[in-house]
Write a protein that holds these residues in place. Structure first.
Motif, mmCIF file in Angstrom:
data_model
loop_
_atom_site.group_PDB
_atom_site.id
_atom_site.type_symbol
_atom_site.label_atom_id
_atom_site.label_comp_id
_atom_site.label_asym_id
_atom_site.label_seq_id
_atom_site.Cartn_x
_atom_site.Cartn_y
_atom_site.Cartn_z
ATOM 1 N N LYS A 33 0.822 -1.220 0.000
ATOM 2 C CA LYS A 33 0.000 0.000 0.000
ATOM 3 C C LYS A 33 0.850 1.261 0.000
ATOM 4 O O LYS A 33 0.402 2.335 -0.377
ATOM 5 C CB LYS A 33 -0.915 0.008 1.228
ATOM 6 C CG LYS A 33 -2.026 -1.014 1.138
ATOM 7 C CD LYS A 33 -2.925 -0.935 2.360
ATOM 8 C CE LYS A 33 -3.763 -2.197 2.489
ATOM 9 N NZ LYS A 33 -4.201 -2.444 3.855
ATOM 10 N N LEU A 34 2.082 1.149 0.506
ATOM 11 C CA LEU A 34 2.952 2.337 0.579
ATOM 12 C C LEU A 34 3.791 2.506 -0.682
ATOM 13 O O LEU A 34 4.360 3.563 -0.911
ATOM 14 C CB LEU A 34 3.871 2.257 1.808
ATOM 15 C CG LEU A 34 3.177 2.194 3.176
ATOM 16 C CD1 LEU A 34 4.194 2.342 4.288
ATOM 17 C CD2 LEU A 34 2.109 3.275 3.309
ATOM 18 N N GLY A 35 3.886 1.468 -1.492
ATOM 19 C CA GLY A 35 4.645 1.608 -2.736
ATOM 20 C C GLY A 35 5.286 0.287 -3.137
ATOM 21 O O GLY A 35 5.608 -0.532 -2.282
ATOM 22 N N TYR A 38 8.666 -0.757 -1.599
ATOM 23 C CA TYR A 38 8.653 -1.229 -0.215
ATOM 24 C C TYR A 38 8.288 -2.711 -0.168
ATOM 25 O O TYR A 38 8.841 -3.479 0.616
ATOM 26 C CB TYR A 38 7.678 -0.383 0.596
ATOM 27 C CG TYR A 38 7.911 -0.410 2.093
ATOM 28 C CD1 TYR A 38 9.171 -0.655 2.636
ATOM 29 C CD2 TYR A 38 6.861 -0.150 2.977
ATOM 30 C CE1 TYR A 38 9.370 -0.663 4.005
ATOM 31 C CE2 TYR A 38 7.057 -0.143 4.350
ATOM 32 C CZ TYR A 38 8.316 -0.414 4.857
ATOM 33 O OH TYR A 38 8.515 -0.417 6.216
ATOM 34 N N ILE B 179 11.893 5.136 0.368
ATOM 35 C CA ILE B 179 11.447 5.999 -0.737
ATOM 36 C C ILE B 179 12.421 7.172 -0.883
ATOM 37 O O ILE B 179 12.785 7.564 -1.997
ATOM 38 C CB ILE B 179 10.004 6.503 -0.490
ATOM 39 C CG1 ILE B 179 9.021 5.319 -0.506
ATOM 40 C CG2 ILE B 179 9.610 7.542 -1.534
ATOM 41 C CD1 ILE B 179 7.603 5.682 -0.087
ATOM 42 N N ASP B 182 15.362 5.971 -2.700
ATOM 43 C CA ASP B 182 14.998 5.789 -4.109
ATOM 44 C C ASP B 182 14.939 7.129 -4.844
ATOM 45 O O ASP B 182 15.447 7.262 -5.950
ATOM 46 C CB ASP B 182 13.637 5.080 -4.222
ATOM 47 C CG ASP B 182 13.744 3.589 -3.927
ATOM 48 O OD1 ASP B 182 14.877 3.077 -3.884
ATOM 49 O OD2 ASP B 182 12.689 2.952 -3.744
ATOM 50 N N GLU B 194 4.572 13.229 -4.043
ATOM 51 C CA GLU B 194 5.470 12.134 -3.650
ATOM 52 C C GLU B 194 6.397 12.543 -2.517
ATOM 53 O O GLU B 194 6.701 11.748 -1.629
ATOM 54 C CB GLU B 194 6.317 11.675 -4.848
ATOM 55 C CG GLU B 194 5.730 10.488 -5.577
ATOM 56 C CD GLU B 194 6.696 9.945 -6.627
ATOM 57 O OE1 GLU B 194 7.819 9.559 -6.287
ATOM 58 O OE2 GLU B 194 6.297 9.934 -7.811
ATOM 59 N N HIS B 197 4.357 12.513 0.631
ATOM 60 C CA HIS B 197 4.124 11.121 1.036
ATOM 61 C C HIS B 197 5.367 10.581 1.750
ATOM 62 O O HIS B 197 5.280 9.995 2.840
ATOM 63 C CB HIS B 197 3.816 10.292 -0.216
ATOM 64 C CG HIS B 197 3.604 8.825 0.021
ATOM 65 N ND1 HIS B 197 2.628 8.333 0.852
ATOM 66 C CD2 HIS B 197 4.254 7.733 -0.461
ATOM 67 C CE1 HIS B 197 2.677 6.998 0.866
ATOM 68 N NE2 HIS B 197 3.662 6.622 0.084
#
Lengths: 355, 355
Positions: A33-35, A38, B179, B182, B194, B197
């Motif tokens: 759900k977070l990406g 992940y 993230i 990334d 993004e 988030h």
């Protein structure tokens, strides 16, 4: 003499797998759900846990069931917690050792380095990205260990003692890891006693002492038994580590899962190396090991020196001594015959593996 | 309209310090027995916890006391657990960012790099030794967080909910960190959504949502209140992070404790940078930032571009929007006037800091 047929651990071991599978399934569902990135990290972490021998849950279940424990579900959760602790520690150990593979497969850092390389990132940055993913993944496994421990349905006082045992295990392991890092910067090989101290802290405590004691506490065993199992675990854990040092050089890749060159190439500070460092053979051996270009011929010569100097014999003697000491701890009234028989098997397995 | 004099948090905050001091005193005493090097690591870790603003314990205490909680000792333990979680995350974040200082002082990795350098270790190996110590130290702080949480004397169901909140916080933070790693490899600046988030996951959850919810759960608040505080924490946490982005470029070193060049030199992916990336000013700005040799003149020009492109205005607008949304969550019957007043102060403090 009465015989003690071994208790069947298989139900407990199956439950450990179920707990671990559910843990990862739930985490992956949340991570997705977070990406997508992940989710991939969790998948890589799950792969680090998969395929292990489950040494720690097995030992915990051995103590628990042989001490009369009947709540296999709770023991499996605590066993799974130790397995996740093991995952956390090896993932972070690999980061510290700059290792990108384990047992011939890419580890978390290796997978992430590979992804970065495939995306066109240059080598140094790709390596760093891999290590960063390893740091994060280890934190998640460590958190998972505490979460699984906390979710076992046990009385408050038992829960607190288990939390203390897990905490002590991390404390020891971190101390051992630090000493290991320190030793690797020392030009001289440290005395054998220092190597044994480091190996005990880094691995033996969380692999033997802690799971045995956790199993005993969970089974409601007396303090005498908990203490005895700690002493037993300490000695058998040290024996296990010395066997590791021997297998790292004299083992075959098919039984150990790692190259029989890697310890020599790394110049790893082991009981064997420490022994030779006080012998005339050191002049030649120190020129061979710690060289990433070490050839098969060099390795064969290094093994010869480890034998002719008496290092292998000495290490094998240490294994026997610590295994005997471990067995002696079991000769006390607090240890039931069934438990004694089961733990004797643990000693035999530790000493004879790789043979 | 009735006024609500703020509750005195000072007793709770003093208790948080006491809990943290005792935690470190005990750990250092244990570490000293394993070796002097281990004591030094704990000392370096304690220094990472010292001098913080205790944002998370303060927020937790604010929720707890304004919801009628009376067991300040338990709240202080849980608050201290969040402070140790914060320490763990910044120590590992510094490892990932290859940072050896924080707020102008050497962090754990910096201390260990320094020790290795002083011992004659070459630069690359000294750096690696520093980072290895950081990995180990972060694991110890993370373990400490779970230990302190587990040692709070609360009912079993409350303990389980608190463990879940802490677990969720680590889960979110690790996802945000991943993230962030990334994004740093992406040549293009990502969309603002993004960035928000990522910032929410990496910092806002464990700094605002989780401590507020933990304080509410601990005070025995209704699920409505717990949910509302989560939503409030999410929005004020995002506002706080956007303020961080603004201060990173427009703040003064005396108020933020870090160089106003570092975000620009690093080319950090912030709300400001993402905004400009969709504007003509990007052609010039992208040539200035992300350069470790950036001069004061370059920085001044970068700031001009961030203003003339409208990025600063847009970020300030975002802060106002999220702060307003946070305040709106408080307009519900479940939130008492006293709690509303106290949390309004949290909003004001978050928005106005650095001014």
């Amino acid at each position: 003499m009465q015989t003690h047929p071994p208790l069947d651990l298989s139900i407990g071991q199956d439950l450990v797998e179920t707990v671990l599978n559910r843990f990862y399934e739930r985490a992956k569902a949340r991570a997705a759900k977070l990406g997508p990135g992940y989710l991939s990290l969790w998948q890589a972490l799950e792969n680090s846990t998969a395929g292990g021998k489950r040494v720690r849950p097995r030992i915990l279940l051995t103590a628990y069931l042989n001490l009369g424990g009947t709540d296999t579900a709770a023991a499996a959760r605590v066993g799974a917690a130790f397995e996740l602790l093991h995952t956390a520690l090896i993932v972070h150990d690999d980061v510290i050792d700059l290792d990108f593979t384990r047992r011939g497969l890419e580890n978390v850092s290796g997978v992430y380095r590979g992804l970065a390389t495939a995306a066109g990132v240059e080598a140094g940055a790709a390596r760093h990205r891999g290590l960063s993913a390893g740091v994060i993944a280890g934190d998640l496994a460590l958190t998972g260990a505490f979460r699984l421990l906390g979710s076992a349905e046990v009385d408050t006082d038992v829960r607190e003692r288990l939390a203390e045992i897990l905490d002590d295990a991390v404390f020891a392991s971190a101390g051992g890891e630090l000493i290991d890092v320190d030793l690797s910067f020392h030009p001289d090989a440290p005395p054998i006693a220092e190597i044994l101290h480091m190996e005990r802290l880094k691995t033996a405590v969380y692999s033997f002492e802690a799971p045995l004691q956790a199993g005993a506490v969970l089974a409601g065993a007396s303090n005498d038994v908990v203490t005895t199992l700690g002493l037993f675990g300490r000695d058998i854990g040290i024996a296990y580590q010395v066997v590791d040092d021997l297998l790292g050089v004299f083992g075959t890749e098919s039984t150990t899962g790692k190259s029989s060159f890697s310890d020599l190439r790394e110049g790893k500070r082991t009981v064997l190396v420490s022994y030779v460092a006080r012998k005339p053979e050191w002049a030649e051996l120190s020129g061979l090991i710690g060289n990433s270009e070490l050839t098969a011929r060099d390795a064969a010569r290094a093994r010869e020196l480890l034998v002719s100097s008496g290092a292998r014999d000495h290490a094998q003697q240490l294994v026997r001594e610590y295994a005997d000491r471990a067995r002696q701890h079991l000769d006390c009234p607090a240890v039931t015959p069934g438990l004694r028989a089961a733990l004797s098997t643990v000693v035999d397995d530790a000493v004879n593996r790789g043979r």
